[in-house]
Design an enzyme around this catalytic site. Structure first.
Site, PDB file in Angstrom:
ATOM      1  N   ARG A  23       0.960  -1.456   0.214  1.00 23.33           N
ATOM      2  CA  ARG A  23      -0.012  -0.101  -0.334  1.00 23.33           C
ATOM      3  C   ARG A  23       1.060   1.411  -0.246  1.00 23.33           C
ATOM      4  NH1 ARG A  23      -3.471  -2.857  -1.331  1.00 23.33           N
ATOM      5  NH2 ARG A  23      -5.703  -2.842  -0.647  1.00 23.33           N
ATOM      6  N   GLU A  54      -2.965   8.156  -3.715  1.00 22.21           N
ATOM      7  CA  GLU A  54      -3.571   7.373  -4.652  1.00 22.21           C
ATOM      8  C   GLU A  54      -5.315   8.161  -4.681  1.00 22.21           C
ATOM      9  OE1 GLU A  54      -4.246   2.729  -5.460  1.00 22.21           O
ATOM     10  OE2 GLU A  54      -2.050   3.039  -5.010  1.00 22.21           O
ATOM     11  N   HIS A 104      -2.035   1.012  -9.892  1.00 18.66           N
ATOM     12  CA  HIS A 104      -2.102  -0.126  -9.480  1.00 18.66           C
ATOM     13  C   HIS A 104      -2.953  -1.385 -10.304  1.00 18.66           C
ATOM     14  CE1 HIS A 104      -3.808  -0.588  -5.209  1.00 18.66           C
ATOM     15  NE2 HIS A 104      -3.663  -1.839  -5.315  1.00 18.66           N
TER      16      HIS A 104
END
Length: 313
Positions: A233, A262, A280
């Site tokens: 992450r 993000e 991602h």
């Protein structure tokens, strides 16, 4: 029973969900904000959220009809699990289904960053390639190098197997608890792993304890040629410290699939040639997303029926 799906899933999963539930699916790909999360909890029996949906502690302060959150994804740092449990909800995730796909993405980033593949493709697309020569775009040969893995859960072990069996790499790792892993050596600190490795890969779950586990100190311990890869992450890496290390040449490069804020990717990162940036893509393969969807739906059905779900967190 009423099921809210926060963002559309593959068609086969949507059909299966509608066979079992009265389904509402949001018509946007943007994450749910706090007001939407509160409304969903009040209006639905089960919610199938995913990355970025704002199920923070404030989401659980109003009236709640929902019995649980069947998260689509292994990571659930967008859900305040303690607050959900205090409100009487079950929270589940989809481990296992994501392991190999995420490990494959790590290998993609390792190879792209080490061999300067992104930089090379940009050169070709821009019409700037003038032909092969012996010292053009020399990168790092990954075979036989040392990989350092931060977090040795399912995904970390899958990365370790690929690196060792496929590329003859030595494997060192840091984990929050002691763990015996075949053909891998556990080190005591993140900094020790960073110092020992040619390639550092983060594979930890995002928790308050792992936020910025790769910080300025860890980056300073890395060798000047070493590459950092993040498929965990975004907030497990201190993005500002990483940008500084890349700009100054203190590390060789990076491969990133996730970002601290993000989908915002800092201009400074996008301007650098020694970093590979993916949007991602960790589990972005149809069969993988279908597996995740089936697992999330199984959890949702168990929650609706008052049974213990297969994958509680």
């Amino acid at each position: 029973m009423k099921l809210l799906i926060s963002r559309a899933l593959p068609d086969s999963i949507m059909v299966a969900a509608r066979d079992r539930f009265d389904v509402t699916c949001r018509d946007t790909t943007a994450p749910m904000d706090l007001a939407e999360c509160r409304a969903a909890l009040a209006d639905h029996d089960v919610i199938l959220p995913t990355l970025g949906d704002a199920f923070t502690s404030g989401a659980f302060t109003g009236p709640i009809r929902a019995r649980g959150l069947a998260n689509f994804g292994v990571g659930y740092n967008h859900i305040d699990v303690a607050a959900a449990r205090a409100a009487g909800l079950v929270v589940t995730n989809t481990p296992g289904a994501v392991t190999d796909a995420t490990a494959d993405t790590a290998m993609t980033l390792i190879l792209m960053a080490a061999r300067r593949a992104g930089e090379g493709e940009r050169m070709v697309r821009a019409g700037l390639w003038e032909g092969w020569h012996p010292v053009q775009m020399l990168g790092m040969h990954v075979s036989g190098k040392t990989v350092g893995i931060i977090g040795m859960g399912r995904i970390g072990q899958a990365i370790a197997r690929r690196c060792a069996a496929g590329f003859g790499m030595q494997v060192v790792f840091w984990n929050r608890s002691p763990k015996a892993v075949a053909d891998a050596r556990q080190l005591a600190t993140v900094a020790q792993v960073c110092a020992a490795a040619d390639i550092v890969v983060t594979a930890v779950a995002a928790t308050p304890q792992t936020r910025h586990v790769i910080d300025a100190t860890a980056l300073a311990a890395m060798q000047p040629h070493a590459i950092l890869v993040n498929i965990a992450r975004g907030d497990v890496v201190d993005e500002a410290a990483l940008i500084d290390a890349l700009q100054s040449g203190r590390i060789g490069g990076a491969g990133l699939d996730v970002y601290e804020r993000e989908p915002i990717v800092p201009d400074a990162l996008r301007a650098l040639e020694n970093v590979v940036l993916l949007p991602h893509l960790g589990t972005a393969a149809l069969e993988v997303r279908e597996d995740m969807g089936r697992m999330a739906l199984d959890n949702a059905i168990a929650i609706a029926e008052g049974r213990t779900p297969p994958n509680p967190v």
